[in-house]
Design a protein around this motif. Structure first.
Motif, PDB file in Angstrom:
ATOM      1  N   ASN A 180      76.896  25.881  62.054  1.00 36.02           N
ATOM      2  CA  ASN A 180      77.925  25.110  62.751  1.00 36.02           C
ATOM      3  C   ASN A 180      77.220  23.859  63.267  1.00 36.02           C
ATOM      4  OD1 ASN A 180      79.917  24.001  64.301  1.00 36.02           O
ATOM      5  ND2 ASN A 180      80.160  25.752  65.670  1.00 36.02           N
ATOM      6  N   ALA A 181      77.285  22.786  62.496  1.00 35.05           N
ATOM      7  CA  ALA A 181      76.468  21.607  62.772  1.00 35.05           C
ATOM      8  C   ALA A 181      76.898  20.861  64.016  1.00 35.05           C
ATOM      9  CB  ALA A 181      76.506  20.659  61.567  1.00 35.05           C
ATOM     10  N   TYR A 182      78.087  21.164  64.548  1.00 36.77           N
ATOM     11  CA  TYR A 182      78.615  20.371  65.661  1.00 36.77           C
ATOM     12  C   TYR A 182      78.646  21.132  66.981  1.00 36.77           C
ATOM     13  CZ  TYR A 182      79.976  17.547  61.724  1.00 36.77           C
ATOM     14  OH  TYR A 182      79.962  16.812  60.582  1.00 36.77           O
ATOM     15  N   GLY A 183      78.074  22.308  67.038  1.00 43.62           N
ATOM     16  CA  GLY A 183      78.087  23.064  68.281  1.00 43.62           C
ATOM     17  C   GLY A 183      76.904  23.995  68.392  1.00 43.62           C
ATOM     18  N   SER A 184      76.358  24.110  69.574  1.00 41.36           N
ATOM     19  CA  SER A 184      75.207  24.998  69.773  1.00 41.36           C
ATOM     20  C   SER A 184      75.293  25.675  71.135  1.00 41.36           C
ATOM     21  CB  SER A 184      73.900  24.209  69.669  1.00 41.36           C
ATOM     22  OG  SER A 184      73.878  23.155  70.622  1.00 41.36           O
ATOM     23  N   THR A 185      76.511  26.008  71.592  1.00 40.68           N
ATOM     24  CA  THR A 185      76.711  26.667  72.869  1.00 40.68           C
ATOM     25  C   THR A 185      77.428  27.983  72.650  1.00 40.68           C
ATOM     26  OG1 THR A 185      78.881  25.707  73.326  1.00 40.68           O
ATOM     27  CG2 THR A 185      76.950  24.373  73.914  1.00 40.68           C
ATOM     28  N   SER A 186      77.624  28.723  73.745  1.00 40.54           N
ATOM     29  CA  SER A 186      78.325  29.999  73.658  1.00 40.54           C
ATOM     30  C   SER A 186      79.799  29.809  73.323  1.00 40.54           C
ATOM     31  CB  SER A 186      78.185  30.760  74.977  1.00 40.54           C
ATOM     32  OG  SER A 186      78.728  30.019  76.053  1.00 40.54           O
ATOM     33  N   ASN A 187      80.310  28.591  73.445  1.00 41.56           N
ATOM     34  CA  ASN A 187      81.702  28.317  73.098  1.00 41.56           C
ATOM     35  C   ASN A 187      81.881  28.026  71.621  1.00 41.56           C
ATOM     36  OD1 ASN A 187      82.558  28.551  75.797  1.00 41.56           O
ATOM     37  ND2 ASN A 187      81.939  26.450  76.225  1.00 41.56           N
ATOM     38  N   GLU A 188      80.787  27.865  70.899  1.00 36.71           N
ATOM     39  CA  GLU A 188      80.839  27.543  69.474  1.00 36.71           C
ATOM     40  C   GLU A 188      80.456  28.790  68.677  1.00 36.71           C
ATOM     41  OE1 GLU A 188      81.951  23.601  70.187  1.00 36.71           O
ATOM     42  OE2 GLU A 188      81.832  24.677  68.278  1.00 36.71           O
TER      43      GLU A 188
END
Length: 292
Positions: free
Chosen positions: A122-130
């Motif tokens: 997931n190239a656009y997110g790196s948090t617990s929401n992604e």
């Protein structure tokens, strides 16, 4: 208008590309489906692509690729110089695979390369929401991976090992409400006390904000052991009575650094409801396309 390419009935291959200099198949923009193929032995068959091209590439389509009824393989890419299948921007699914045996199979020669057989990003997110990936059994979310590196499974994680007989045995991982680290070992008192050091990896990763829990047990003789002092590096154990030089075993449990708060699980019911809605919508659209 709607579909980039629509193959309704093909006796053998829906689309066949023998050799090409760049992309095997490239659909730049389609209002509905980039390529839709029904009732073909193999939906798309690409034998060889030269250079850094893609075996199959669709950009900006509501559904990147669709094969409804393939008797053998939905998409087959033999040798692609870069990507076997590349989907740039799909409004819904990049690739949706439904098969009697396997939804998809990835067999790569990774000899001498760090590229894996399957790469999910997931190239656009790196948090617990992604969310990186969801895995369902039916409509039930079984386990998933988040962008911050956390992974969840509804029945826990298990491993298996081969015993001396060559049989595989199942081993369950430790389940805990919190992400905890374990350390254990042996020691011996000298004149009624001993300082036990944790190993370096335990001390490095354990949190200093939450106290480490330590349990000590005398071995071979009685000794009234108690913990006089402890920190993330180790603990001081003393004897209030009994053998002042006894052997002991110890177990330490600490919270991992950065995981002081218990992780929150996502809305599983919403995930399952969404998965069922997606399946119903897929079936409805399939029926509409058949009517057309």
């Amino acid at each position: 208008g709607e579909d980039g390419v629509n193959v309704v009935h093909a006796d053998e291959d829906g689309m066949y590309v023998g050799s090409t200099g760049k992309h095997g198949i490239h659909v730049n923009s389609a209002d509905s489906t980039g390529i839709r193929i029904e009732k073909a032995s193999q939906g798309v068959y690409v034998v060889y692509v030269w250079g850094d091209g893609s075996g199959f590439r669709v950009r900006k389509a509501w559904k990147g690729f669709r094969v409804d009824n393939a008797s053998h393989t939905g998409v087959y890419v033999g040798n692609a110089g870069d990507y076997g299948v590349y989907v740039g921007n799909a409004g819904y699914f990049g690739v949706f695979a439904y098969g009697k045996m396997c939804g998809g199979e990835f067999v790569n020669d990774t000899t001498g390369s760090y590229y894996p057989a399957l790469y999910v990003d997931n190239a656009y997110g790196s948090t617990s929401n992604e969310r990186i990936a969801n895995f369902y059994g039916g409509y039930t979310l079984r386990f998933y991976f988040q962008g911050d590196g956390r992974a969840y499974a509804d029945l826990g994680w298990s491993t298996f090992k081969k015993n001396r007989k060559g049989e595989y045995e199942s081993f369950s991982t430790i389940e805990s409400p919190n992400k905890e680290l374990l350390a254990h070992g042996k020691g011996r008192l000298s004149n009624g006390e001993a300082y036990i050091y944790f190993n370096e990896s335990f001390s490095e990763f354990v949190s200093s904000e939450i106290s480490v829990e330590v349990t000590v047990t005398p071995v071979g003789s009685y000794s009234g052991l108690y913990i006089a002092r402890k920190d993330k590096n180790g603990f001081l154990v003393k004897s209030g009575a009994g053998d002042p030089d006894c052997e002991l075993t110890w177990l330490a449990i600490g919270r991992e650094k950065g995981c002081e708060q218990r992780a929150e699980v996502g809305d599983i019911e919403e995930e399952e409801r969404r998965a069922q809605m997606m399946e119903e919508e897929r079936s409805l659209k399939h029926e509409r396309m058949k009517d057309r």
